[in-house]
Design an enzyme around this catalytic site. Structure first.
Site, PDB file in Angstrom:
ATOM      1  CB  SER A 143      -0.774   0.777   1.955  1.00  0.00           C
ATOM      2  OG  SER A 143      -1.834  -0.932   0.966  1.00  0.00           O
ATOM      3  NE  ARG A 189     -10.282  -6.744  -7.358  1.00  0.00           N
ATOM      4  CZ  ARG A 189      -8.735  -6.143  -6.488  1.00  0.00           C
ATOM      5  NH1 ARG A 189      -7.948  -6.430  -7.047  1.00  0.00           N
ATOM      6  NH2 ARG A 189      -9.227  -6.133  -5.287  1.00  0.00           N
ATOM      7  CB  SER A 198     -12.824   0.645   0.200  1.00  0.00           C
ATOM      8  OG  SER A 198     -11.908   1.018  -0.654  1.00  0.00           O
ATOM      9  CD  GLN A 201      -8.246  -1.049  -3.610  1.00  0.00           C
ATOM     10  OE1 GLN A 201      -9.023  -1.089  -4.582  1.00  0.00           O
ATOM     11  NE2 GLN A 201      -6.946  -1.737  -3.382  1.00  0.00           N
ATOM     12  CG  ASP A 257      -5.017  -6.983   1.560  1.00  0.00           C
ATOM     13  OD1 ASP A 257      -6.138  -7.920   0.515  1.00  0.00           O
ATOM     14  OD2 ASP A 257      -4.688  -6.353   1.141  1.00  0.00           O
ATOM     15  CE  LYS A 304     -10.369  -6.818  -0.361  1.00  0.00           C
ATOM     16  NZ  LYS A 304     -10.041  -5.608  -0.383  1.00  0.00           N
ATOM     17  NE  ARG A 361      -7.644 -12.184  -1.912  1.00  0.00           N
ATOM     18  CZ  ARG A 361      -7.025 -11.657  -1.895  1.00  0.00           C
ATOM     19  NH1 ARG A 361      -7.073 -10.461  -0.629  1.00  0.00           N
ATOM     20  NH2 ARG A 361      -5.859 -11.036  -2.981  1.00  0.00           N
TER      21      ARG A 361
END
Ligand code: S3P
Length: 459
Positions: A43, A143, A189, A191, A342, A369, A373
Protein backbone atom coordinates in the site's frame (compact mmCIF):
# COMPACT_ATOMS: atom_id res chain seq x y z
CA UNK A 1 21.64 -3.01 -13.42
CA UNK A 2 17.96 -3.34 -14.20
CA UNK A 3 16.27 -6.55 -13.23
CA UNK A 4 14.25 -8.53 -15.73
CA UNK A 5 10.98 -7.64 -14.00
CA UNK A 6 11.71 -3.96 -14.13
CA UNK A 7 12.89 -4.02 -17.73
CA UNK A 8 9.71 -5.85 -18.69
CA UNK A 9 7.43 -3.37 -17.03
CA UNK A 10 9.22 -0.24 -18.04
CA UNK A 11 9.49 -1.42 -21.63
CA UNK A 12 5.87 -2.71 -21.71
CA UNK A 13 6.95 -6.24 -22.55
CA UNK A 14 5.00 -9.31 -21.45
CA UNK A 15 4.90 -9.66 -17.69
CA UNK A 16 4.83 -12.52 -15.31
CA UNK A 17 1.05 -12.42 -15.17
CA UNK A 18 0.88 -12.95 -18.93
CA UNK A 19 3.21 -15.92 -18.56
CA UNK A 20 1.84 -19.46 -18.64
CA UNK A 21 0.56 -20.88 -15.35
CA UNK A 22 3.26 -22.53 -13.20
CA UNK A 23 1.98 -25.10 -10.70
CA UNK A 24 3.79 -25.50 -7.38
CA UNK A 25 3.53 -27.91 -4.51
CA UNK A 26 4.40 -27.69 -0.80
CA UNK A 27 5.06 -30.70 1.40
CA UNK A 28 5.53 -31.24 5.10
CA UNK A 29 8.42 -28.99 6.10
CA UNK A 30 10.38 -27.53 8.86
CA UNK A 31 10.83 -26.78 11.60
CA UNK A 32 11.13 -23.22 10.28
CA UNK A 33 14.06 -21.29 11.74
CA UNK A 34 15.68 -17.91 11.10
CA UNK A 35 15.22 -14.15 11.08
CA UNK A 36 14.16 -12.06 8.08
CA UNK A 37 12.50 -8.86 6.98
CA UNK A 38 9.31 -9.15 4.93
CA UNK A 39 9.17 -7.12 1.69
CA UNK A 40 8.08 -3.47 1.70
CA UNK A 41 4.46 -2.62 2.27
CA UNK A 42 2.47 -2.73 -0.96
CA UNK A 43 0.00 0.00 0.00
CA UNK A 44 2.74 2.46 0.97
CA UNK A 45 4.85 1.58 -2.09
CA UNK A 46 2.02 2.43 -4.53
CA UNK A 47 1.39 5.71 -2.72
CA UNK A 48 5.10 6.60 -2.70
CA UNK A 49 5.19 6.55 -6.52
CA UNK A 50 1.94 8.53 -6.86
CA UNK A 51 2.80 11.19 -4.28
CA UNK A 52 6.27 11.46 -5.82
CA UNK A 53 4.56 12.12 -9.18
CA UNK A 54 2.35 14.85 -7.69
CA UNK A 55 5.16 16.64 -5.83
CA UNK A 56 7.72 19.21 -6.80
CA UNK A 57 11.28 17.91 -6.43
CA UNK A 58 12.73 14.42 -6.14
CA UNK A 59 11.24 11.86 -3.78
CA UNK A 60 13.74 9.25 -2.61
CA UNK A 61 12.12 5.94 -1.67
CA UNK A 62 13.80 3.12 0.23
CA UNK A 63 12.44 -0.32 1.02
CA UNK A 64 10.01 -0.18 -1.91
CA UNK A 65 8.24 -3.44 -2.73
CA UNK A 66 9.56 -4.44 -6.15
CA UNK A 67 6.53 -6.55 -6.98
CA UNK A 68 4.77 -6.41 -10.33
CA UNK A 69 1.77 -4.52 -8.92
CA UNK A 70 3.88 -1.67 -7.58
CA UNK A 71 6.17 -1.51 -10.62
CA UNK A 72 3.03 -1.01 -12.72
CA UNK A 73 2.23 2.05 -10.65
CA UNK A 74 5.82 3.24 -11.16
CA UNK A 75 5.35 2.82 -14.90
CA UNK A 76 2.06 4.77 -14.73
CA UNK A 77 3.77 7.58 -12.78
CA UNK A 78 6.38 7.72 -15.50
CA UNK A 79 3.72 7.79 -18.25
CA UNK A 80 2.03 10.67 -16.41
CA UNK A 81 5.20 12.78 -16.43
CA UNK A 82 7.45 11.73 -13.53
CA UNK A 83 11.10 10.73 -13.95
CA UNK A 84 11.21 7.37 -12.17
CA UNK A 85 14.62 5.73 -11.64
CA UNK A 86 15.80 2.65 -9.82
CA UNK A 87 18.85 3.46 -7.65
CA UNK A 88 19.47 0.09 -6.04
CA UNK A 89 17.60 -2.70 -4.32
CA UNK A 90 14.32 -1.19 -3.13
CA UNK A 91 15.72 2.31 -3.69
CA UNK A 92 13.93 4.49 -6.22
CA UNK A 93 13.78 8.17 -7.02
CA UNK A 94 10.79 10.00 -8.48
CA UNK A 95 11.18 13.51 -9.88
CA UNK A 96 7.63 14.77 -9.80
CA UNK A 97 5.62 16.39 -12.57
CA UNK A 98 3.83 18.35 -9.82
CA UNK A 99 0.17 18.72 -8.94
CA UNK A 100 -1.74 20.21 -11.88
CA UNK A 101 1.05 19.49 -14.37
CA UNK A 102 0.58 15.86 -15.34
CA UNK A 103 1.00 14.68 -18.93
CA UNK A 104 -1.61 12.66 -20.80
CA UNK A 105 -0.21 9.14 -21.17
CA UNK A 106 0.30 8.13 -24.78
CA UNK A 107 -0.54 4.49 -24.18
CA UNK A 108 -2.98 2.49 -22.07
CA UNK A 109 -1.97 2.29 -18.41
CA UNK A 110 -1.77 -1.46 -17.96
CA UNK A 111 -2.11 -2.22 -14.25
CA UNK A 112 -1.87 -5.97 -14.60
CA UNK A 113 -3.36 -7.51 -11.45
CA UNK A 114 -3.27 -4.33 -9.36
CA UNK A 115 -6.55 -3.06 -7.93
CA UNK A 116 -4.87 -0.51 -5.66
CA UNK A 117 -2.59 0.92 -8.35
CA UNK A 118 -5.38 1.30 -10.90
CA UNK A 119 -7.93 2.76 -8.51
CA UNK A 120 -5.61 5.27 -6.87
CA UNK A 121 -4.28 6.37 -10.25
CA UNK A 122 -7.87 6.92 -11.42
CA UNK A 123 -8.17 9.41 -8.57
CA UNK A 124 -4.97 11.16 -9.66
CA UNK A 125 -6.10 11.36 -13.32
CA UNK A 126 -9.61 12.55 -12.36
CA UNK A 127 -8.12 15.75 -10.94
CA UNK A 128 -6.26 16.69 -14.11
CA UNK A 129 -7.46 17.75 -17.57
CA UNK A 130 -6.12 14.64 -19.27
CA UNK A 131 -7.47 11.44 -20.76
CA UNK A 132 -6.08 8.09 -19.61
CA UNK A 133 -7.02 4.56 -20.51
CA UNK A 134 -6.90 1.93 -17.73
CA UNK A 135 -6.70 -1.82 -18.25
CA UNK A 136 -5.32 -4.96 -16.67
CA UNK A 137 -5.37 -8.72 -16.60
CA UNK A 138 -8.41 -11.04 -16.50
CA UNK A 139 -8.67 -10.63 -12.72
CA UNK A 140 -8.60 -6.81 -12.80
CA UNK A 141 -11.15 -6.75 -15.63
CA UNK A 142 -13.62 -8.52 -13.31
CA UNK A 143 -13.24 -6.10 -10.40
CA UNK A 144 -15.84 -3.42 -9.65
CA UNK A 145 -14.73 0.08 -10.62
CA UNK A 146 -18.10 1.87 -10.27
CA UNK A 147 -17.33 2.37 -6.59
CA UNK A 148 -14.35 4.51 -7.66
CA UNK A 149 -15.85 6.11 -10.76
CA UNK A 150 -19.09 7.27 -9.07
CA UNK A 151 -17.45 9.77 -6.72
CA UNK A 152 -14.91 10.82 -9.38
CA UNK A 153 -17.78 11.60 -11.78
CA UNK A 154 -19.48 13.58 -9.00
CA UNK A 155 -16.27 15.62 -8.87
CA UNK A 156 -16.42 16.34 -12.62
CA UNK A 157 -14.48 13.50 -14.25
CA UNK A 158 -16.05 11.73 -17.24
CA UNK A 159 -16.06 8.06 -18.12
CA UNK A 160 -15.71 8.10 -21.90
CA UNK A 161 -15.50 4.34 -22.42
CA UNK A 162 -15.94 1.42 -20.06
CA UNK A 163 -16.25 -2.34 -20.08
CA UNK A 164 -19.39 -4.15 -19.02
CA UNK A 165 -20.70 -3.03 -15.63
CA UNK A 166 -18.24 -0.12 -15.46
CA UNK A 167 -15.22 -2.41 -15.40
CA UNK A 168 -11.84 -2.12 -17.15
CA UNK A 169 -10.94 -1.23 -19.85
CA UNK A 170 -11.89 2.33 -18.91
CA UNK A 171 -11.15 5.63 -20.64
CA UNK A 172 -11.28 8.35 -18.02
CA UNK A 173 -11.30 12.10 -18.72
CA UNK A 174 -10.22 14.19 -15.77
CA UNK A 175 -10.97 17.82 -15.01
CA UNK A 176 -8.63 20.69 -14.16
CA UNK A 177 -11.08 21.90 -11.53
CA UNK A 178 -12.54 18.96 -9.59
CA UNK A 179 -15.52 19.97 -7.46
CA UNK A 180 -14.96 19.75 -3.74
CA UNK A 181 -17.38 17.13 -2.40
CA UNK A 182 -18.32 15.46 0.83
CA UNK A 183 -18.42 11.73 0.18
CA UNK A 184 -19.57 8.85 2.35
CA UNK A 185 -17.92 5.64 1.23
CA UNK A 186 -20.47 2.84 0.73
CA UNK A 187 -18.02 0.24 2.13
CA UNK A 188 -14.94 0.56 4.34
CA UNK A 189 -12.38 0.86 1.56
CA UNK A 190 -9.07 2.68 1.63
CA UNK A 191 -9.02 2.53 -2.14
CA UNK A 192 -12.26 4.49 -2.52
CA UNK A 193 -11.21 6.97 0.18
CA UNK A 194 -7.79 7.42 -1.42
CA UNK A 195 -9.12 7.90 -4.95
CA UNK A 196 -11.42 10.70 -3.76
CA UNK A 197 -8.67 12.38 -1.74
CA UNK A 198 -6.17 12.17 -4.60
CA UNK A 199 -8.73 13.72 -6.99
CA UNK A 200 -9.53 16.35 -4.35
CA UNK A 201 -5.89 17.48 -4.24
CA UNK A 202 -6.42 19.67 -7.30
CA UNK A 203 -9.79 20.97 -6.17
CA UNK A 204 -10.10 24.67 -5.29
CA UNK A 205 -12.03 23.79 -2.12
CA UNK A 206 -12.22 21.24 0.66
CA UNK A 207 -12.82 17.53 0.00
CA UNK A 208 -14.33 15.45 2.79
CA UNK A 209 -14.53 11.67 2.98
CA UNK A 210 -16.60 9.96 5.66
CA UNK A 211 -16.21 6.25 6.36
CA UNK A 212 -18.35 4.45 8.90
CA UNK A 213 -15.52 2.02 9.68
CA UNK A 214 -11.91 3.19 9.62
CA UNK A 215 -9.82 1.76 6.77
CA UNK A 216 -6.02 1.92 6.46
CA UNK A 217 -4.81 5.50 6.74
CA UNK A 218 -1.61 5.51 4.68
CA UNK A 219 -2.90 8.06 2.17
CA UNK A 220 -3.79 10.55 4.90
CA UNK A 221 -0.46 10.12 6.68
CA UNK A 222 1.57 10.35 3.51
CA UNK A 223 -0.34 13.38 2.20
CA UNK A 224 0.45 15.18 5.45
CA UNK A 225 4.10 14.07 5.13
CA UNK A 226 4.26 15.63 1.63
CA UNK A 227 2.85 18.93 2.91
CA UNK A 228 -0.94 18.72 2.42
CA UNK A 229 -3.30 20.17 4.98
CA UNK A 230 -5.43 17.18 5.99
CA UNK A 231 -7.36 16.43 9.17
CA UNK A 232 -8.88 13.18 10.39
CA UNK A 233 -11.35 12.97 13.24
CA UNK A 234 -13.47 10.24 14.79
CA UNK A 235 -16.90 9.79 13.21
CA UNK A 236 -19.60 7.75 14.93
CA UNK A 237 -18.62 4.59 16.72
CA UNK A 238 -15.78 3.35 14.55
CA UNK A 239 -15.59 5.72 11.59
CA UNK A 240 -13.43 8.62 10.45
CA UNK A 241 -14.10 11.95 8.80
CA UNK A 242 -11.18 13.14 6.69
CA UNK A 243 -10.95 16.67 5.37
CA UNK A 244 -8.41 17.75 2.77
CA UNK A 245 -7.71 21.33 1.75
CA UNK A 246 -7.28 21.47 -2.04
CA UNK A 247 -4.33 22.81 -4.03
CA UNK A 248 -1.57 22.26 -1.47
CA UNK A 249 2.07 22.77 -2.33
CA UNK A 250 3.23 19.15 -2.37
CA UNK A 251 6.97 18.94 -1.89
CA UNK A 252 9.11 15.83 -2.42
CA UNK A 253 9.89 14.01 0.83
CA UNK A 254 11.87 10.87 1.59
CA UNK A 255 9.77 7.72 2.06
CA UNK A 256 10.97 4.75 4.09
CA UNK A 257 8.68 1.80 3.41
CA UNK A 258 8.15 -0.52 6.41
CA UNK A 259 7.75 -4.30 6.06
CA UNK A 260 4.31 -5.40 4.86
CA UNK A 261 2.20 -7.13 7.55
CA UNK A 262 0.05 -8.65 4.79
CA UNK A 263 3.12 -10.42 3.35
CA UNK A 264 4.67 -11.23 6.74
CA UNK A 265 1.39 -13.04 7.50
CA UNK A 266 2.43 -16.03 5.36
CA UNK A 267 5.70 -16.99 7.09
CA UNK A 268 4.07 -16.02 10.39
CA UNK A 269 1.24 -18.54 10.06
CA UNK A 270 3.64 -21.08 8.51
CA UNK A 271 5.76 -20.93 11.68
CA UNK A 272 2.72 -21.23 13.94
CA UNK A 273 1.45 -24.42 12.26
CA UNK A 274 4.79 -26.13 11.48
CA UNK A 275 5.91 -28.05 14.58
CA UNK A 276 9.13 -26.93 16.26
CA UNK A 277 9.33 -23.61 14.36
CA UNK A 278 10.90 -20.50 15.89
CA UNK A 279 11.36 -17.46 13.63
CA UNK A 280 11.82 -13.69 13.94
CA UNK A 281 10.09 -11.26 11.57
CA UNK A 282 11.94 -7.94 11.61
CA UNK A 283 10.55 -4.44 11.20
CA UNK A 284 6.92 -5.40 10.65
CA UNK A 285 4.55 -2.46 10.40
CA UNK A 286 2.29 -2.26 13.46
CA UNK A 287 -0.15 0.40 12.24
CA UNK A 288 -3.29 -0.53 14.23
CA UNK A 289 -5.40 -0.39 11.06
CA UNK A 290 -3.30 -3.29 9.72
CA UNK A 291 -2.84 -5.57 12.72
CA UNK A 292 -6.19 -7.40 12.88
CA UNK A 293 -4.53 -10.74 12.06
CA UNK A 294 -2.07 -10.36 14.92
CA UNK A 295 -4.92 -9.63 17.35
CA UNK A 296 -6.82 -12.67 16.09
CA UNK A 297 -3.85 -15.04 16.24
CA UNK A 298 -3.06 -13.93 19.79
CA UNK A 299 -6.73 -14.67 20.66
CA UNK A 300 -6.21 -18.13 19.16
CA UNK A 301 -3.34 -18.78 21.56
CA UNK A 302 -0.44 -18.05 19.19
CA UNK A 303 3.00 -17.72 20.76
CA UNK A 304 4.02 -14.36 19.28
CA UNK A 305 6.27 -11.98 21.22
CA UNK A 306 6.18 -8.36 20.06
CA UNK A 307 9.72 -7.03 20.52
CA UNK A 308 11.48 -3.67 20.18
CA UNK A 309 8.51 -1.49 19.26
CA UNK A 310 9.81 1.63 17.52
CA UNK A 311 8.97 4.16 14.81
CA UNK A 312 10.40 3.92 11.29
CA UNK A 313 9.43 6.29 8.48
CA UNK A 314 6.42 7.60 10.42
CA UNK A 315 4.95 4.15 11.16
CA UNK A 316 5.07 1.98 14.29
CA UNK A 317 7.11 -1.16 13.66
CA UNK A 318 8.26 -4.11 15.78
CA UNK A 319 10.09 -7.42 15.53
CA UNK A 320 7.94 -10.50 16.08
CA UNK A 321 9.26 -13.75 17.54
CA UNK A 322 6.91 -16.50 16.41
CA UNK A 323 6.95 -20.07 17.74
CA UNK A 324 4.87 -23.06 16.70
CA UNK A 325 1.68 -23.06 18.75
CA UNK A 326 -1.40 -25.09 19.58
CA UNK A 327 -4.15 -22.83 18.24
CA UNK A 328 -7.84 -22.79 19.19
CA UNK A 329 -10.83 -21.63 17.13
CA UNK A 330 -12.26 -18.13 17.67
CA UNK A 331 -14.96 -15.77 16.38
CA UNK A 332 -13.64 -12.74 14.50
CA UNK A 333 -15.97 -9.73 14.64
CA UNK A 334 -17.06 -8.07 11.37
CA UNK A 335 -15.77 -4.75 12.74
CA UNK A 336 -12.24 -6.14 12.63
CA UNK A 337 -12.45 -6.92 8.90
CA UNK A 338 -10.93 -3.65 7.58
CA UNK A 339 -7.77 -4.19 9.64
CA UNK A 340 -7.22 -7.72 8.31
CA UNK A 341 -9.02 -7.61 4.98
CA UNK A 342 -6.21 -9.26 2.98
CA UNK A 343 -5.37 -11.78 5.69
CA UNK A 344 -8.51 -13.99 5.71
CA UNK A 345 -7.14 -16.63 3.31
CA UNK A 346 -4.12 -17.27 5.54
CA UNK A 347 -6.23 -16.96 8.70
CA UNK A 348 -8.49 -19.70 7.29
CA UNK A 349 -5.39 -21.90 6.96
CA UNK A 350 -4.43 -21.17 10.59
CA UNK A 351 -8.04 -22.01 11.56
CA UNK A 352 -7.77 -25.39 9.83
CA UNK A 353 -4.83 -26.23 12.12
CA UNK A 354 -6.58 -24.90 15.23
CA UNK A 355 -8.81 -27.05 17.42
CA UNK A 356 -12.47 -26.05 17.29
CA UNK A 357 -14.58 -23.81 15.14
CA UNK A 358 -13.42 -20.45 13.79
CA UNK A 359 -16.15 -18.14 12.55
CA UNK A 360 -15.03 -15.18 10.46
CA UNK A 361 -17.87 -12.69 10.29
CA UNK A 362 -18.65 -10.06 7.68
CA UNK A 363 -16.47 -11.10 4.72
CA UNK A 364 -18.58 -9.63 1.89
CA UNK A 365 -15.64 -7.58 0.53
CA UNK A 366 -13.68 -10.79 -0.01
CA UNK A 367 -15.91 -11.53 -2.97
CA UNK A 368 -14.42 -8.63 -4.97
CA UNK A 369 -10.70 -9.04 -4.35
CA UNK A 370 -8.21 -10.45 -6.89
CA UNK A 371 -10.61 -13.42 -6.93
CA UNK A 372 -13.81 -14.28 -5.09
CA UNK A 373 -11.71 -15.15 -2.06
CA UNK A 374 -14.58 -16.44 0.00
CA UNK A 375 -15.36 -19.11 -2.59
CA UNK A 376 -11.69 -19.78 -3.44
CA UNK A 377 -10.71 -20.29 0.21
CA UNK A 378 -13.67 -22.58 0.96
CA UNK A 379 -12.95 -24.66 -2.12
CA UNK A 380 -9.24 -24.89 -1.30
CA UNK A 381 -9.99 -26.03 2.24
CA UNK A 382 -12.50 -28.64 1.06
CA UNK A 383 -10.20 -30.24 -1.50
CA UNK A 384 -7.67 -30.65 1.30
CA UNK A 385 -10.08 -32.36 3.65
CA UNK A 386 -10.90 -29.40 5.89
CA UNK A 387 -14.52 -29.02 6.93
CA UNK A 388 -15.88 -25.53 6.29
CA UNK A 389 -19.04 -23.64 5.35
CA UNK A 390 -20.09 -20.27 4.02
CA UNK A 391 -23.13 -18.83 5.80
CA UNK A 392 -24.15 -15.53 4.21
CA UNK A 393 -20.98 -13.43 4.41
CA UNK A 394 -19.37 -15.55 7.12
CA UNK A 395 -16.79 -18.29 6.75
CA UNK A 396 -16.79 -21.13 9.25
CA UNK A 397 -13.80 -23.44 9.51
CA UNK A 398 -13.98 -26.54 11.71
CA UNK A 399 -10.39 -27.07 12.73
CA UNK A 400 -9.06 -30.44 13.85
CA UNK A 401 -5.52 -29.42 14.70
CA UNK A 402 -4.30 -30.89 11.40
CA UNK A 403 -5.13 -31.03 7.68
CA UNK A 404 -5.08 -33.97 5.36
CA UNK A 405 -3.84 -32.05 2.29
CA UNK A 406 -3.44 -33.88 -0.98
CA UNK A 407 -5.62 -31.42 -2.89
CA UNK A 408 -5.00 -29.30 -5.95
CA UNK A 409 -6.08 -25.69 -5.42
CA UNK A 410 -7.38 -23.33 -8.11
CA UNK A 411 -5.79 -19.92 -7.47
CA UNK A 412 -7.86 -17.79 -9.91
CA UNK A 413 -4.97 -15.34 -10.58
CA UNK A 414 -4.85 -14.57 -6.85
CA UNK A 415 -1.42 -14.30 -5.17
CA UNK A 416 -2.80 -14.62 -1.66
CA UNK A 417 -4.70 -17.83 -2.47
CA UNK A 418 -1.50 -19.30 -3.91
CA UNK A 419 0.66 -18.39 -0.88
CA UNK A 420 -1.99 -19.46 1.66
CA UNK A 421 -2.33 -22.97 0.30
CA UNK A 422 1.41 -23.44 -0.15
CA UNK A 423 1.68 -22.61 3.57
CA UNK A 424 -1.05 -25.17 4.26
CA UNK A 425 0.96 -27.84 2.44
CA UNK A 426 3.95 -27.23 4.73
CA UNK A 427 2.07 -28.72 7.69
CA UNK A 428 -0.41 -31.11 6.02
CA UNK A 429 -0.21 -34.90 5.94
CA UNK A 430 0.02 -34.94 2.14
CA UNK A 431 1.44 -32.27 -0.21
CA UNK A 432 -0.79 -29.41 -1.36
CA UNK A 433 -0.59 -28.26 -4.95
CA UNK A 434 -1.57 -24.87 -6.36
CA UNK A 435 -2.35 -24.56 -10.06
CA UNK A 436 -0.31 -21.37 -10.54
CA UNK A 437 2.30 -19.61 -8.44
CA UNK A 438 3.20 -16.87 -10.95
CA UNK A 439 0.92 -14.26 -9.38
CA UNK A 440 2.94 -14.35 -6.15
CA UNK A 441 5.31 -11.98 -7.97
CA UNK A 442 2.70 -9.21 -7.71
CA UNK A 443 3.19 -8.77 -3.97
CA UNK A 444 5.94 -11.08 -2.63
CA UNK A 445 8.49 -11.82 -5.36
CA UNK A 446 10.95 -13.29 -2.82
CA UNK A 447 8.39 -15.67 -1.26
CA UNK A 448 9.93 -18.88 -2.59
CA UNK A 449 13.60 -18.20 -1.72
CA UNK A 450 12.67 -16.69 1.65
CA UNK A 451 10.49 -19.63 2.63
CA UNK A 452 13.17 -22.07 1.44
CA UNK A 453 15.76 -20.30 3.61
CA UNK A 454 13.48 -20.77 6.62
CA UNK A 455 13.12 -24.48 5.87
CA UNK A 456 10.01 -24.76 3.67
CA UNK A 457 9.81 -27.59 1.16
CA UNK A 458 8.13 -26.03 -1.87
CA UNK A 459 8.80 -27.34 -5.37
C1 S3P B 1 -5.60 -1.38 -0.12
C2 S3P B 1 -6.87 -1.43 0.39
C3 S3P B 1 -7.64 -2.67 0.52
C4 S3P B 1 -6.76 -3.91 0.37
C5 S3P B 1 -5.80 -3.78 -0.76
C6 S3P B 1 -4.88 -2.60 -0.54
C7 S3P B 1 -4.92 -0.08 -0.23
O1 S3P B 1 -8.63 -2.71 -0.47
O2 S3P B 1 -7.57 -5.06 0.20
O3 S3P B 1 -5.01 -4.94 -0.89
O4 S3P B 1 -3.68 -0.04 -0.40
O5 S3P B 1 -5.61 0.95 -0.13
P1 S3P B 1 -10.08 -2.01 -0.24
O6 S3P B 1 -9.85 -0.57 -0.11
O7 S3P B 1 -10.88 -2.32 -1.47
O8 S3P B 1 -10.64 -2.67 0.99
Amino acid sequence: MLERREICIFASRPLSHDAPARPASARRSGPLKGAFRAPGDKSISHRAFLLGLLSVGTTEISGLLEGDDVLRTGAAARALGAAVERRGEGRWSVRGAGLGSLLAPRETLDFGNAGTGSRLTMGVVAGHAIDARFDGDASLRKRPMRRILDPLVAMGAQVIEQGEGGRCPILLRGTAEPSPIEYRTPVASAQIKSAVLLAGLNSPGRTTVIESEASRDHTEKMLAHFGASIASEAFGEAGRKITLQGRPQLVARPVIVPADPSSAAFPLVAALITPGSDIVIEGMMMNPLRTGLLTTLLDMGADIAVLDRRTEGGEDVADLRVRASALRGVDTPAARAPSMIDEYPILAVAAAFARGETRMNGLHELRVKESDRLAAVAEGLRVNGVECAIEGDDLIVRGKGAAMGGGSVATHLDHRIAMSFLVMGMASDKPVQVDDETMIATSFPTFRPLMARLGADIA
